[in-house]
Design an enzyme around this catalytic site. Structure first.
Site, PDB file in Angstrom:
ATOM      1  CB  SER A  16      -0.951   0.005   1.201  1.00 19.12           C
ATOM      2  OG  SER A  16      -1.866  -1.062   1.124  1.00 19.12           O
ATOM      3  CE  LYS A  65      -7.708  -7.256   4.925  1.00 13.84           C
ATOM      4  NZ  LYS A  65      -7.979  -7.748   3.561  1.00 13.84           N
ATOM      5  CG  ASP A 101     -10.006  -6.620   0.609  1.00 17.22           C
ATOM      6  OD1 ASP A 101      -9.163  -5.773   0.265  1.00 17.22           O
ATOM      7  OD2 ASP A 101      -9.964  -7.224   1.695  1.00 17.22           O
ATOM      8  CB  ALA A 128     -14.608 -20.606   3.190  1.00 17.58           C
ATOM      9  N   GLY A 130     -10.920 -14.794   4.742  1.00 18.79           N
ATOM     10  CA  GLY A 130     -11.129 -13.363   4.567  1.00 18.79           C
ATOM     11  C   GLY A 130     -11.215 -12.931   3.120  1.00 18.79           C
ATOM     12  NE  ARG A 152      -6.587 -25.564   1.950  1.00 19.34           N
ATOM     13  CZ  ARG A 152      -5.432 -24.942   2.152  1.00 19.34           C
ATOM     14  NH1 ARG A 152      -4.306 -25.636   2.187  1.00 19.34           N
ATOM     15  NH2 ARG A 152      -5.393 -23.634   2.326  1.00 19.34           N
TER      16      ARG A 152
END
Length: 280
Positions: A16, A65, A101, A128, A130, A152
């Site tokens: 970033s 997050k 995102d 599955a 973030g 998984r």
């Protein structure tokens, strides 16, 4: 001078600062964008300290997050649905959070493959965590026929589907067992890898793309390496692809506009600048 930064634990890998500093120079804005390492347990206190230190806001990267979401006094509907934020700003002494995102991913998909949703409305996401959570709501906003998750850990996939159903009861979300992923590809038009498999230093992603339809798009949110083995295999089959770097660039646009007062553009020059600083 306007100031912003990115926080994570660790944070040394975050790109970033490269892209925000590029925009500050490009638009002649007197500003700074830095980075600080903040453990998850200190995120709330750290965010509360930022306005007094002269910061307009920050980006949040893994693993902070979820902690940042809990520290916010206000969040956007998509951040609330995901219970995770990656973009923070301040209004009237209160902490606001958003998750950009997925918005960044879809913006990149629109730019590279305009009109994709007309022929690519059956979507399979690998993962599955973030990454998948961040993409789910913006993809659902494009009204896909199917949005399936293949992970998984089946428990984690079921939790994600249940959370999505709470905010979008009629959403066409489902689960594909990890063991069935190769054969299931024949039923999907857009394949997105949101796992760390295939990332530099991580386990490879083993996947047989031979059953994917010829019109399918294969995307990876990993950008180190820029061309992952998954994308290389897709190109070898003549399939359309989407790398992970564009998502990084597009997800940064809303934050920059909030903090520095100008909506930046994602250009070839910016892309080349970031690519030049990626590990070879």
């Amino acid at each position: 001078m306007k100031r912003a930064l990115v926080i994570g634990f660790p944070v040394s890998q975050a790109r970033s600062p490269l892209l925000h500093s590029f925009w500050l120079k490009e638009y002649g804005i007197a500003g700074e964008y830095g980075r600080e390492e903040v453990p998850p347990e200190n995120v709330a206190t750290f965010l509360q300290s930022l306005p007094a230190r002269g910061f307009a806001g920050c980006n949040v990267t893994i693993p902070n997050k979820e902690a940042a979401f809990r520290a916010c006094t206000h969040t956007t509907p998509r951040a609330s649905a995901l219970e995770a934020v990656n973009t923070i700003w301040f209004e009237n002494g209160e902490i606001w959070g958003d998750n950009t995102d997925g918005v960044g991913f879809v913006a990149h998909l629109d730019a590279v493959h305009p009109g994709w949703e007309q022929a690519n409305s059956r979507i399979l996401l690998l993962g599955a965590g973030g990454g998948a959570r961040g993409l789910a709501m913006p993809l659902l906003e494009r009204k896909p026929r199917r949005l399936a998750f293949c992970n998984r850990s089946s428990d984690r996939a079921r939790k994600l589907v249940a959370d999505l159903k709470k905010v979008a009861p009629d959403a066409p979300v489902e689960i594909v067992p990890w063991a069935a992923k190769d054969t299931a590809l024949a039923e999907f038009d857009l394949l997105i890898n949101t796992t760390s498999l295939g990332m530099q230093g991580k386990e490879p992603l083993t996947l047989d793309l031979s059953t994917l339809p010829a019109h399918a798009i294969v995307a990876d949110i990993v950008y180190v390496p820029l061309e992952t083995p998954l994308l290389a295999a897709a190109k070898a089959r003549g399939l359309k692809t989407l790398d992970g770097l564009g998502m990084l660039l597009h997800q940064a646009v809303p934050g920059f506009e909030k903090w520095f007062g100008r909506k930046p553009e994602v250009t070839e020059a910016l892309h080349a600048h970031i690519v030049a600083h990626l590990p070879k």
